[in-house]
Design an enzyme around this catalytic site. Structure first.
Site, PDB file in Angstrom:
ATOM      1  N   TYR A  58       0.849  -1.195   0.000  1.00  8.36           N
ATOM      2  CA  TYR A  58       0.000   0.000   0.000  1.00  8.36           C
ATOM      3  C   TYR A  58       0.891   1.253   0.000  1.00  8.36           C
ATOM      4  O   TYR A  58       1.510   1.587   1.015  1.00  8.36           O
ATOM      5  CB  TYR A  58      -0.930   0.030   1.215  1.00  8.36           C
ATOM      6  CG  TYR A  58      -1.889  -1.140   1.328  1.00  8.36           C
ATOM      7  CD1 TYR A  58      -2.260  -1.894   0.220  1.00  8.36           C
ATOM      8  CD2 TYR A  58      -2.453  -1.485   2.554  1.00  8.36           C
ATOM      9  CE1 TYR A  58      -3.141  -2.967   0.335  1.00  8.36           C
ATOM     10  CE2 TYR A  58      -3.345  -2.552   2.672  1.00  8.36           C
ATOM     11  CZ  TYR A  58      -3.670  -3.283   1.554  1.00  8.36           C
ATOM     12  OH  TYR A  58      -4.541  -4.342   1.675  1.00  8.36           O
ATOM     13  N   LEU A 207     -16.695  -1.242   2.642  1.00 11.41           N
ATOM     14  CA  LEU A 207     -17.574  -0.209   2.077  1.00 11.41           C
ATOM     15  C   LEU A 207     -17.634  -0.304   0.549  1.00 11.41           C
ATOM     16  O   LEU A 207     -18.088   0.621  -0.126  1.00 11.41           O
ATOM     17  CB  LEU A 207     -17.096   1.180   2.514  1.00 11.41           C
ATOM     18  CG  LEU A 207     -17.132   1.397   4.029  1.00 11.41           C
ATOM     19  CD1 LEU A 207     -16.492   2.741   4.411  1.00 11.41           C
ATOM     20  CD2 LEU A 207     -18.569   1.335   4.548  1.00 11.41           C
ATOM     21  N   LEU A 211     -18.639   2.687  -2.450  1.00 17.72           N
ATOM     22  CA  LEU A 211     -20.034   2.628  -2.949  1.00 17.72           C
ATOM     23  C   LEU A 211     -21.026   2.637  -1.786  1.00 17.72           C
ATOM     24  O   LEU A 211     -22.092   3.261  -1.863  1.00 17.72           O
ATOM     25  CB  LEU A 211     -20.242   1.344  -3.753  1.00 17.72           C
ATOM     26  CG  LEU A 211     -20.077   1.417  -5.264  1.00 17.72           C
ATOM     27  CD1 LEU A 211     -20.146   0.021  -5.872  1.00 17.72           C
ATOM     28  CD2 LEU A 211     -21.152   2.314  -5.874  1.00 17.72           C
ATOM     29  N   THR A 213     -21.014   4.149   0.861  1.00 13.67           N
ATOM     30  CA  THR A 213     -21.154   5.414   1.591  1.00 13.67           C
ATOM     31  C   THR A 213     -22.269   6.242   0.963  1.00 13.67           C
ATOM     32  O   THR A 213     -22.669   7.259   1.508  1.00 13.67           O
ATOM     33  CB  THR A 213     -19.851   6.245   1.535  1.00 13.67           C
ATOM     34  OG1 THR A 213     -19.649   6.653   0.173  1.00 13.67           O
ATOM     35  CG2 THR A 213     -18.654   5.450   2.014  1.00 13.67           C
ATOM     36  N   GLY A 214     -22.697   5.844  -0.230  1.00 14.76           N
ATOM     37  CA  GLY A 214     -23.757   6.580  -0.930  1.00 14.76           C
ATOM     38  C   GLY A 214     -23.246   7.765  -1.727  1.00 14.76           C
ATOM     39  O   GLY A 214     -24.025   8.497  -2.332  1.00 14.76           O
TER      40      GLY A 214
HETATM   41  N1  LIG Z   1      -6.309  -8.436   1.451  1.00 18.07           N
HETATM   42  C1  LIG Z   1      -6.518  -7.717   0.391  1.00 18.07           C
HETATM   43  O1  LIG Z   1      -6.153  -8.082  -0.730  1.00 18.07           O
HETATM   44  C2  LIG Z   1      -7.226  -6.422   0.534  1.00 18.07           C
HETATM   45  C3  LIG Z   1      -7.722  -5.748  -0.603  1.00 18.07           C
HETATM   46  C4  LIG Z   1      -8.364  -4.547  -0.429  1.00 18.07           C
HETATM   47  C5  LIG Z   1      -8.510  -4.022   0.843  1.00 18.07           C
HETATM   48  N2  LIG Z   1      -8.000  -4.689   1.924  1.00 18.07           N
HETATM   49  C6  LIG Z   1      -8.127  -4.138   3.286  1.00 18.07           C
HETATM   50  O2  LIG Z   1      -9.473  -3.754   3.539  1.00 18.07           O
HETATM   51  C7  LIG Z   1      -9.472  -2.389   3.958  1.00 18.07           C
HETATM   52  C8  LIG Z   1     -10.815  -1.735   3.711  1.00 18.07           C
HETATM   53  O3  LIG Z   1     -11.096  -1.725   2.357  1.00 18.07           O
HETATM   54  P1  LIG Z   1     -10.727  -0.539   1.416  1.00 18.07           P
HETATM   55  O4  LIG Z   1      -9.961   0.500   2.181  1.00 18.07           O
HETATM   56  O5  LIG Z   1     -10.070  -1.140   0.222  1.00 18.07           O
HETATM   57  O6  LIG Z   1     -12.111   0.013   0.916  1.00 18.07           O
HETATM   58  P2  LIG Z   1     -13.477   0.445   1.609  1.00 18.07           P
HETATM   59  O7  LIG Z   1     -13.386   0.460   3.086  1.00 18.07           O
HETATM   60  O8  LIG Z   1     -14.503  -0.401   0.982  1.00 18.07           O
HETATM   61  O9  LIG Z   1     -13.626   1.931   1.042  1.00 18.07           O
HETATM   62  C9  LIG Z   1     -12.761   2.934   1.511  1.00 18.07           C
HETATM   63  C10 LIG Z   1     -12.883   4.187   0.662  1.00 18.07           C
HETATM   64  O10 LIG Z   1     -14.238   4.656   0.603  1.00 18.07           O
HETATM   65  C11 LIG Z   1     -14.248   6.086   0.674  1.00 18.07           C
HETATM   66  N3  LIG Z   1     -14.899   6.420   1.958  1.00 18.07           N
HETATM   67  C12 LIG Z   1     -14.742   5.786   3.166  1.00 18.07           C
HETATM   68  N4  LIG Z   1     -15.525   6.336   4.106  1.00 18.07           N
HETATM   69  C13 LIG Z   1     -16.217   7.320   3.517  1.00 18.07           C
HETATM   70  C14 LIG Z   1     -17.204   8.228   3.976  1.00 18.07           C
HETATM   71  N5  LIG Z   1     -17.628   8.217   5.227  1.00 18.07           N
HETATM   72  N6  LIG Z   1     -17.713   9.116   3.087  1.00 18.07           N
HETATM   73  C15 LIG Z   1     -17.310   9.118   1.801  1.00 18.07           C
HETATM   74  N7  LIG Z   1     -16.377   8.271   1.304  1.00 18.07           N
HETATM   75  C16 LIG Z   1     -15.822   7.390   2.147  1.00 18.07           C
HETATM   76  C17 LIG Z   1     -12.805   6.546   0.657  1.00 18.07           C
HETATM   77  O11 LIG Z   1     -12.338   6.725  -0.687  1.00 18.07           O
HETATM   78  P3  LIG Z   1     -12.748   7.989  -1.613  1.00 18.07           P
HETATM   79  O12 LIG Z   1     -12.919   9.189  -0.730  1.00 18.07           O
HETATM   80  O13 LIG Z   1     -11.633   8.120  -2.592  1.00 18.07           O
HETATM   81  O14 LIG Z   1     -14.040   7.566  -2.296  1.00 18.07           O
HETATM   82  C18 LIG Z   1     -12.104   5.334   1.266  1.00 18.07           C
HETATM   83  O15 LIG Z   1     -10.744   5.252   0.921  1.00 18.07           O
HETATM   84  C19 LIG Z   1      -8.278  -1.815   3.206  1.00 18.07           C
HETATM   85  O16 LIG Z   1      -7.906  -0.546   3.656  1.00 18.07           O
HETATM   86  C20 LIG Z   1      -7.258  -2.897   3.447  1.00 18.07           C
HETATM   87  O17 LIG Z   1      -6.738  -2.821   4.755  1.00 18.07           O
HETATM   88  C21 LIG Z   1      -7.372  -5.871   1.774  1.00 18.07           C
END
Ligand SMILES: NC(=O)c1ccc[n+]([C@@H]2O[C@H](COP(=O)([O-])OP(=O)(O)OC[C@H]3O[C@@H](n4cnc5c(N)ncnc54)[C@H](OP(=O)(O)O)[C@@H]3O)[C@@H](O)[C@H]2O)c1
Length: 312
Positions: A58, A207, A211, A213-214
């Site tokens: 990351y 999230l 998506l 988050t709306g």
């Molecule tokens: N093992 C793996 O291969 C793998 C793969 C992916 C993720 N992960 C882990 O899972 C964790 C969580 O998933 P993720 O971070 O990929 O995605 P997520 O939690 O599904 O989405 C996070 C993104 O959504 C947006 N967001 C979050 N809260 C918000 C709010 N309150 N209002 C508006 N926008 C908001 C932000 O991006 P924007 O503002 O740009 O929209 C944020 O970076 C990762 O950080 C990582 O630790 C692991």
């Protein structure tokens, strides 16, 4: 409802939610929010999150550095999980999966340095590669555990069959795969197996890349450097189906007067007792929204409504 999990082997406990630091690395997620990303991690800690998930891939180490910078000495009060087994081929501009002993052994050393830890509480092999068997990967992880470099072993994105084989070699504490309200298939794939072996199921992408988050609509556009510009769930019929569900979940969250992100995370842990769910945030405001009321139980009526929206 279960409120804590104990991580096998190390006896440390974690709550039902973890803060994911993928976007905190500032790469592959559109604009890098820099210091705000660091503050977001801190807000999660201040709001009771005790489990932080990162990886050396990351932001090519930036996420681990920022996690240290946000938590400082408080990093010893939480469980930190990181991952290795991927690197960036700069010439070809792509990430390469490599869980060889050589790669994982050196990756752990770099992660220990960036996180300023003596030992990593939970360490995952990030993705299966094309060259290493699960037996070889487990052998390497068991060796690192014996040396004290890592405490508990995790497998991320490995198939249920690989996880079963791994359990014959040594203790697997956590398995990580994608799971959120818009993508529930992995619940069926892994939960029985995790139950049988006492493994914690850590759901990534709680999230659905934002998506749930709306904030994104049918005209969602991302820069070419944002991985979401290529993600199938942000395209065509899949996007239309996802937005229909998001719109209905949004109505439920409005009635409850909580952010949709918080409802989406809470509903997932209510529906799946054995799941710890990860969510990310790029700013303190996002982190605060996501943490709102996370540990307040949802009523049976609300869960029933969410289930019916999801056709469950
Ligand atoms: N093992 C793996 O291969 C793998 C793969 C992916 C993720 N992960 C882990 O899972 C964790 C969580 O998933 P993720 O971070 O990929 O995605 P997520 O939690 O599904 O989405 C996070 C993104 O959504 C947006 N967001 C979050 N809260 C918000 C709010 N309150 N209002 C508006 N926008 C908001 C932000 O991006 P924007 O503002 O740009 O929209 C944020 O970076 C990762 O950080 C990582 O630790 C692991």
């Amino acid at each position: 409802m279960i409120s804590k999990f104990i991580i096998k082997d190390i006896g440390l406990s974690i709550g039902r939610y973890g803060f994911g630091c993928a976007a905190s690395g500032g790469h592959g997620w559109g604009e890098d929010t820099g210091q705000l990303a660091v503050e977001a991690i801190r807000v999660a800690f201040d709001n009771g999150i005790d489990f932080f998930d990162t990886s050396d891939i990351y932001g090519l180490g930036v996420s681990e550095e920022r996690l240290y910078s946000a938590l400082g000495d408080d990093r010893h009060k939480v469980v930190i999980a990181t991952k290795g087994g991927m690197y960036r081929d700069q010439a070809q501009g792509r990430s390469v999966r490599d869980c060889s002993k050589k790669r994982l052994t050196s990756a752990v050393e770099y992660s220990l340095k960036r996180l300023r830890l003596e030992t990593i509480p939970l360490y995952y092999a990030h993705w299966p590669d094309k060259i290493s068997t699960i037996e070889e990967i487990m052998g390497t992880l068991m060796g690192l555990r014996q040396e004290g470099k890592i405490q508990a072993i995790g497998l991320s994105n490995f198939s249920p069959e690989d996880v079963s084989r791994a359990c014959k070699i040594g203790p697997v504490a956590a398995v990580q795969a994608r799971l959120n309200l818009l993508m529930l298939d992995n619940a069926h794939n892994y939960l029985k197996l995790c139950q049988e072996h006492g493994i914690i199921f850590v759901a990534w992408g709680g999230l659905c890349d934002g998506l749930l988050t709306g904030k994104y609509g049918i005209k969602a556009k991302f820069s070419t450097t944002d991985h979401r510009s290529r993600a199938p769930h942000f395209q065509g019929r899949a996007l239309i189906r996802n937005l229909e569900i998001v719109q209905q979940l949004g109505e439920v969250s409005k009635r409850l007067r909580v952010p949709l992100s918080s409802l989406a995370l809470r509903a997932l842990v209510h529906m799946y007792e054995k799941v710890c769910v990860l969510f990310g945030a790029k700013t303190p405001e996002q982190a605060l929204q996501n943490c709102q009321d996370l540990n307040v139980p949802l009523s049976q009526d609300v869960i029933a409504r969410v289930r019916s929206i999801l056709y469950l």
